[in-house]
Scaffold this motif. Structure first.
Motif, PDB file in Angstrom:
ATOM      1  N   GLN A 233       0.848  -1.187   0.000  1.00 23.49           N
ATOM      2  CA  GLN A 233       0.000   0.000   0.000  1.00 23.49           C
ATOM      3  C   GLN A 233       0.886   1.240   0.000  1.00 23.49           C
ATOM      4  N   GLU A 253      -3.468  -0.522  -8.397  1.00 20.02           N
ATOM      5  CA  GLU A 253      -4.861  -0.077  -8.282  1.00 20.02           C
ATOM      6  C   GLU A 253      -4.927   1.172  -7.403  1.00 20.02           C
ATOM      7  N   TYR A 255      -7.107   3.172  -5.226  1.00 16.02           N
ATOM      8  CA  TYR A 255      -8.394   2.910  -4.575  1.00 16.02           C
ATOM      9  C   TYR A 255      -8.963   4.124  -3.845  1.00 16.02           C
ATOM     10  N   ARG A 256      -8.208   5.223  -3.795  1.00 23.87           N
ATOM     11  CA  ARG A 256      -8.776   6.425  -3.184  1.00 23.87           C
ATOM     12  C   ARG A 256      -8.000   7.652  -3.649  1.00 23.87           C
TER      13      ARG A 256
END
Length: 322
Positions: A233, A253, A255-256
């Motif tokens: 992350q 990805e 994601y936010r």
């Protein structure tokens, strides 16, 4: 180069004259024969029905029918030639580039040839390259000594080569195959870390269930499929957000998106060397202070420790010049 037998020289001359116009003196030097011999060869080619054209004093070519290519197809082949040039470890790649260039329309053909002329000076290990290629083409077991990155020891290996891959970051060549000596599983081996390569008489068949796309699906570089993937992350600053959003990074990805323009992203990577995904770590470090490792804790600790070491060297003036 050593003089070729006449038949081989004529066939080679046909290919070179189709590629681009050549002067008699240039061909004479290339083939190691007299200019008069080259002139006789050109006369012989014309008698055999090859359309030899004289374009000027001592300058000849053979008209070559080029395949009809869509502009995007032509650009794709040109780009492939440039990548081949950057990756090519030995001058033997020159003939492959010349054959690829023959398929291109002008001016891409001439541009590719001019931009890849430096191959003549490359002195890579052509034996290893040949042995690995033959292992795959002839389906013969490849034996060699191998030294892993950072190791001082050479270990014997016997590998059934399934695939060859060029690392997209450093363009190094890697062999993928079943290592039967110790690990007994499909692994990746860098050609430049091999020595004393040789082919065994034993042959094998490529397994039908080996899929290169599946093997490299989660690979960040060349370390292939594994089940024990690590989820990473990351937080990217607004300054780096555009690079992340436009980049073609495997499995990344977002994601936010945070109000300040930062991005939270995650990806799954193959662990390597003590459980650390080193291939991803080097990519993370390329963002400098514009990225933060959030998880896993082991990777965050390593990332922070390397940052501290850089700061320590900077503060003590190690390597500074007065």
């Amino acid at each position: 180069m050593d003089p070729l037998p006449k038949a081989e020289r004529l066939l080679s001359m046909v290919e070179r004259l189709k590629l681009r116009p050549h002067r008699v003196a240039e061909l004479s030097q290339y083939y190691g024969v007299s200019q008069r011999t080259v002139e006789r060869d050109l006369e012989a080619l014309a008698q055999f029905g090859f359309p030899v054209e004289r374009m000027g004093r001592g300058l000849y070519r053979i008209a070559d029918r080029q395949p009809t290519l869509h502009p995007i197809e032509a650009l794709a082949l040109f780009a492939a030639g440039r990548l081949l040039y950057h990756q090519a470890p030995t001058r033997q790649y020159e003939s492959a580039l010349e054959k690829l260039a023959r398929m291109l329309p002008e001016p891409l053909r001439t541009l590719l040839l001019k931009s890849t002329s430096g191959l003549k000076e490359r002195q890579g290990d052509s034996r290893t390259l040949e042995m690995v290629a033959r292992a795959l083409l002839e389906r013969r077991v490849l034996a060699f000594e191998y030294r892993s990155g950072g190791s001082k020891n050479w270990r014997p290996k016997e590998v059934l080569v399934y695939f060859l891959e060029a690392n997209r970051t450093n363009l190094g060549l890697y062999a993928v195959g079943y290592e039967r000596t110790y690990h007994r599983q499909v692994l990746t081996f860098k050609l430049s870390r091999m020595r004393n390569t040789r082919l065994l008489e034993e042959t094998y068949e490529l397994p039908e269930d080996f899929d290169p796309n599946a093997y490299f699906h989660q690979a960040w570089g060349v370390v292939g499929a594994r089940e024990d993937l690590v989820e990473i992350q990351l937080r990217f600053t607004p300054e780096a957000a555009w690079r992340v959003l436009e980049g073609d990074y495997p499995g990344l990805e977002v994601y936010r998106r945070l109000p300040d323009g930062s991005l939270l992203a995650r990806l799954k990577a193959v662990p390597f060397k003590n459980g650390v995904p080193w291939e991803v770590l080097s990519w993370i470090q390329s963002f400098g202070p514009r990225v933060e490792v959030l998880a896993p804790p082991e990777l965050r600790s390593l990332w922070l420790e390397e940052v501290r070491q850089i700061l320590a060297k900077a503060s003590t003036g190690v390597g500074a010049q007065g």
